[in-house]
Design a protein around this motif. Structure first.
Motif, PDB file in Angstrom:
ATOM      1  N   VAL A 298       0.813  -1.216   0.000  1.00 36.02           N
ATOM      2  CA  VAL A 298       0.000   0.000   0.000  1.00 36.02           C
ATOM      3  C   VAL A 298       0.846   1.265   0.000  1.00 36.02           C
ATOM      4  O   VAL A 298       0.423   2.284  -0.529  1.00 36.02           O
ATOM      5  CB  VAL A 298      -0.997   0.051   1.175  1.00 36.02           C
ATOM      6  CG1 VAL A 298      -2.006  -1.074   1.076  1.00 36.02           C
ATOM      7  CG2 VAL A 298      -0.292  -0.002   2.515  1.00 36.02           C
ATOM      8  N   ALA A 299       2.036   1.209   0.559  1.00 37.04           N
ATOM      9  CA  ALA A 299       2.887   2.389   0.590  1.00 37.04           C
ATOM     10  C   ALA A 299       4.315   1.957   0.879  1.00 37.04           C
ATOM     11  O   ALA A 299       4.542   0.919   1.502  1.00 37.04           O
ATOM     12  CB  ALA A 299       2.424   3.380   1.654  1.00 37.04           C
TER      13      ALA A 299
ATOM     14  N   TYR B 109       2.858   5.703  -2.941  1.00 40.49           N
ATOM     15  CA  TYR B 109       1.578   5.146  -2.515  1.00 40.49           C
ATOM     16  C   TYR B 109       0.882   4.426  -3.654  1.00 40.49           C
ATOM     17  O   TYR B 109       0.975   4.810  -4.809  1.00 40.49           O
ATOM     18  CB  TYR B 109       0.656   6.257  -2.008  1.00 40.49           C
ATOM     19  CG  TYR B 109       1.224   7.045  -0.865  1.00 40.49           C
ATOM     20  CD1 TYR B 109       1.889   8.243  -1.092  1.00 40.49           C
ATOM     21  CD2 TYR B 109       1.118   6.579   0.440  1.00 40.49           C
ATOM     22  CE1 TYR B 109       2.433   8.965  -0.046  1.00 40.49           C
ATOM     23  CE2 TYR B 109       1.655   7.300   1.495  1.00 40.49           C
ATOM     24  CZ  TYR B 109       2.310   8.486   1.248  1.00 40.49           C
ATOM     25  OH  TYR B 109       2.851   9.197   2.292  1.00 40.49           O
ATOM     26  N   VAL B 110       0.162   3.368  -3.276  1.00 40.85           N
ATOM     27  CA  VAL B 110      -0.715   2.708  -4.234  1.00 40.85           C
ATOM     28  C   VAL B 110      -1.936   3.596  -4.409  1.00 40.85           C
ATOM     29  O   VAL B 110      -2.374   4.265  -3.480  1.00 40.85           O
ATOM     30  CB  VAL B 110      -1.113   1.319  -3.705  1.00 40.85           C
ATOM     31  CG1 VAL B 110      -2.203   0.695  -4.558  1.00 40.85           C
ATOM     32  CG2 VAL B 110       0.103   0.432  -3.626  1.00 40.85           C
TER      33      VAL B 110
ATOM     34  N   THR C 277      -0.469   8.288   4.957  1.00 42.59           N
ATOM     35  CA  THR C 277       0.840   8.922   4.940  1.00 42.59           C
ATOM     36  C   THR C 277       1.845   7.996   5.609  1.00 42.59           C
ATOM     37  O   THR C 277       1.658   7.606   6.762  1.00 42.59           O
ATOM     38  CB  THR C 277       0.819  10.272   5.672  1.00 42.59           C
ATOM     39  OG1 THR C 277      -0.136  11.132   5.063  1.00 42.59           O
ATOM     40  CG2 THR C 277       2.195  10.926   5.607  1.00 42.59           C
ATOM     41  N   ILE C 278       2.884   7.662   4.872  1.00 39.15           N
ATOM     42  CA  ILE C 278       3.943   6.827   5.425  1.00 39.15           C
ATOM     43  C   ILE C 278       5.100   7.721   5.854  1.00 39.15           C
ATOM     44  O   ILE C 278       5.413   8.724   5.200  1.00 39.15           O
ATOM     45  CB  ILE C 278       4.399   5.765   4.398  1.00 39.15           C
ATOM     46  CG1 ILE C 278       5.345   4.756   5.035  1.00 39.15           C
ATOM     47  CG2 ILE C 278       5.018   6.411   3.165  1.00 39.15           C
ATOM     48  CD1 ILE C 278       5.663   3.553   4.144  1.00 39.15           C
TER      49      ILE C 278
ATOM     50  N   TYR D  50       6.031   4.302  10.122  1.00 40.04           N
ATOM     51  CA  TYR D  50       4.665   4.590  10.534  1.00 40.04           C
ATOM     52  C   TYR D  50       3.740   4.652   9.325  1.00 40.04           C
ATOM     53  O   TYR D  50       4.175   4.914   8.205  1.00 40.04           O
ATOM     54  CB  TYR D  50       4.601   5.936  11.259  1.00 40.04           C
ATOM     55  CG  TYR D  50       5.529   6.049  12.433  1.00 40.04           C
ATOM     56  CD1 TYR D  50       6.789   6.645  12.301  1.00 40.04           C
ATOM     57  CD2 TYR D  50       5.163   5.555  13.684  1.00 40.04           C
ATOM     58  CE1 TYR D  50       7.650   6.741  13.375  1.00 40.04           C
ATOM     59  CE2 TYR D  50       6.023   5.652  14.767  1.00 40.04           C
ATOM     60  CZ  TYR D  50       7.263   6.252  14.616  1.00 40.04           C
ATOM     61  OH  TYR D  50       8.112   6.335  15.689  1.00 40.04           O
ATOM     62  N   LEU D  51       2.462   4.434   9.596  1.00 36.23           N
ATOM     63  CA  LEU D  51       1.449   4.627   8.561  1.00 36.23           C
ATOM     64  C   LEU D  51       0.264   5.340   9.203  1.00 36.23           C
ATOM     65  O   LEU D  51      -0.451   4.747  10.014  1.00 36.23           O
ATOM     66  CB  LEU D  51       0.997   3.295   7.953  1.00 36.23           C
ATOM     67  CG  LEU D  51       0.076   3.422   6.741  1.00 36.23           C
ATOM     68  CD1 LEU D  51       0.832   4.033   5.554  1.00 36.23           C
ATOM     69  CD2 LEU D  51      -0.518   2.070   6.352  1.00 36.23           C
TER      70      LEU D  51
END
Length: 114
Positions: free
Chosen positions: A48-49, A59-60, A68-69, A79-80
Motif C-alpha cells: 500500500v505504501a 503510494y498505491v 501517509t507513510i 509509521y502509517l
C-alpha cells in the motif's frame, strides 16, 4: 535476528483514523526501502505504501491522499497514518523491507465498520 513488530491497529468507524507503527531490526531497516502491506480476508497480500531511506514516499492508488507513510531512522520505526478510513481498508497490515524476502511479523488488524 530479523524482527518486525507491527502495532496500532484496531476497530474504527468509516471516516476515522489510525496510526500504525512498525519497529524493525536495525539490520534490515537501515538503508532499505520500507513498505506497508495489507492482506484482506481471501485476498493476496498487497503493497500500500513504501518509503526510501531518505524519506521519499510512494503510494498505491487506492490510498493516495488518505494514508501517509513516514519513518524515524533513529528508532528503526516506520509509521502509517491512515485517515478517512473505508470499510475496504479492513485487513491485517504488515511492514517489511520492500521487495525483499524477510520473515513477516504478526501484523496488526485494522477493521473499519460502515
Amino acid at each position: 535476528q530479523v524482527q518486525l513488530v507491527e502495532s496500532g491497529g484496531g476497530l474504527v468507524q468509516a471516516g476515522g483514523s489510525l496510526r500504525l507503527s512498525c519497529a524493525a531490526s536495525r539490520s534490515i531497516f537501515s538503508g532499505n526501502v520500507m513498505g506497508w502491506y495489507r492482506q484482506a480476508p481471501g485476498k493476496e497480500r498487497e503493497l500500500v505504501a513504501s518509503i526510501t531511506s531518505s524519506g521519499w514516499p510512494n503510494y498505491v492508488g487506492a490510498v493516495k491522499g488518505r494514508f501517509t507513510i513516514s519513518r524515524d531512522n533513529a528508532k528503526n520505526t516506520v509509521y502509517l497514518q491512515m485517515n478517512s478510513l473505508k470499510p475496504e481498508d479492513t485487513a491485517v497490515y504488515y511492514c517489511n523491507v520492500r521487495d525483499a524476502n524477510y520473515p513477516w511479523g504478526q501484523g496488526t488488524q485494522v477493521t473499519v465498520s460502515s
